[in-house]
Write a protein that holds these residues in place. Structure first.
Motif, PDB file in Angstrom:
ATOM      1  N   UNK A 166       3.191  -3.838   2.248  1.00  0.00           N
ATOM      2  CA  UNK A 166       2.514  -5.026   2.378  1.00  0.00           C
ATOM      3  C   UNK A 166       2.674  -6.216   1.614  1.00  0.00           C
ATOM      4  N   UNK A 167       3.083  -5.897   0.200  1.00  0.00           N
ATOM      5  CA  UNK A 167       3.393  -6.850  -0.713  1.00  0.00           C
ATOM      6  C   UNK A 167       4.578  -7.663  -0.599  1.00  0.00           C
ATOM      7  N   UNK A 168       4.689  -8.930  -0.864  1.00  0.00           N
ATOM      8  CA  UNK A 168       6.127  -9.559  -0.857  1.00  0.00           C
ATOM      9  C   UNK A 168       6.953  -9.334  -2.075  1.00  0.00           C
ATOM     10  N   UNK A 169       6.241  -9.128  -3.234  1.00  0.00           N
ATOM     11  CA  UNK A 169       7.060  -8.930  -4.444  1.00  0.00           C
ATOM     12  C   UNK A 169       7.568  -7.411  -4.503  1.00  0.00           C
ATOM     13  N   UNK A 174       7.388  -1.579  -5.738  1.00  0.00           N
ATOM     14  CA  UNK A 174       7.897  -0.454  -6.667  1.00  0.00           C
ATOM     15  C   UNK A 174       6.816   0.119  -7.655  1.00  0.00           C
ATOM     16  N   UNK A 175       6.297  -0.864  -8.300  1.00  0.00           N
ATOM     17  CA  UNK A 175       5.208  -0.606  -9.380  1.00  0.00           C
ATOM     18  C   UNK A 175       4.272   0.138  -8.788  1.00  0.00           C
ATOM     19  N   UNK A 176       3.689  -0.026  -7.703  1.00  0.00           N
ATOM     20  CA  UNK A 176       2.653   0.471  -6.880  1.00  0.00           C
ATOM     21  C   UNK A 176       2.809   1.879  -6.732  1.00  0.00           C
ATOM     22  N   UNK A 177       4.176   2.181  -6.142  1.00  0.00           N
ATOM     23  CA  UNK A 177       4.749   3.659  -5.879  1.00  0.00           C
ATOM     24  C   UNK A 177       4.611   4.388  -7.032  1.00  0.00           C
ATOM     25  N   UNK A 178       5.248   3.832  -8.302  1.00  0.00           N
ATOM     26  CA  UNK A 178       5.509   4.563  -9.582  1.00  0.00           C
ATOM     27  C   UNK A 178       4.224   4.930 -10.181  1.00  0.00           C
ATOM     28  N   UNK A 179       3.363   3.918 -10.361  1.00  0.00           N
ATOM     29  CA  UNK A 179       2.092   3.872 -11.042  1.00  0.00           C
ATOM     30  C   UNK A 179       1.521   5.023 -10.492  1.00  0.00           C
TER      31      UNK A 179
END
Length: 196
Positions: A166-169, A174-179
């Motif tokens: 859902x995010x544009x950035x 990627x950070x959401x998935x990785x973290x």
């Protein structure tokens, strides 16, 4: 000469498979009957030979899309024989899964619709949530906390995937998935480590 029962069943299954893919990718409000029948190579007029209504088709397609997830999650867990929970996390929180909603987990795309639905969508959604919870809990070494940990894990998997789509950035995505993957794996490692 009319279609045989086998041809009719194959046509119905084709429409249902296409609708399940569309429901995962676009939600329950978007796919139209004419579009689905055209993609299946059938006429719009033949729709009612297979389904009572558009709602009937969408409910069945959503249930089919949800049910497909269990086998995928089981395969993902089996890929990492040493750490099946890690295999599941890595597959679910991957760019590949994020970028392919039409073939991805229907819990992500159908959650809001199920929340607003009558029992027609809530029941298959709940059935799939329960199946995933059982699968994830079964991968845990700590049986006392397995169910609660499975709830946390599943919530994090679905939520991180939803937000990453859902995010544009792209960097935040990627950070959401990785973290989230790193934190879930860390929790799993702590749960299986001997107490100090």
């Amino acid at each position: 000469m009319g279609h045989s029962q086998a041809e009719k069943a194959a046509s119905r299954e084709r429409v249902l498979r296409i609708a399940a893919r569309k429901v995962r990718a676009e939600g329950v409000t978007r796919p139209g009957v004419a579009e689905l029948m055209n993609e299946a190579g059938l006429t719009h007029g033949g729709f009612y030979k297979h389904f009572a209504s558009r709602d009937d088709l969408i409910t069945q397609a959503a249930a089919a899309a949800l049910a497909e997830g269990t086998a995928k999650m089981e395969r993902a867990a089996r890929k990492n024989t040493q750490e099946p929970r890690t295999g599941l996390i890595d597959a679910y929180l991957s760019k590949r899964h994020r970028d392919a909603p039409a073939t991805g987990c229907a819990l992500v795309t159908l959650g809001a619709a199920a929340g607003r639905s009558d029992d027609g969508l809530k029941e298959p959604y709940e059935k799939q949530v329960r199946a995933y919870l059982d699968l994830i809990a079964g991968l845990s070494a700590d049986s006392d906390e397995a169910r609660a940990e499975a709830m946390l894990t599943l919530s994090a998997l679905v939520g991180a995937t939803l937000m990453s789509r859902a995010v544009a950035d792209p960097a935040l995505s990627e950070e959401l998935l990785t973290a989230v993957a790193d934190q879930l794996k860390r929790r799993g490692a702590q749960a299986t480590s001997p107490a100090a």
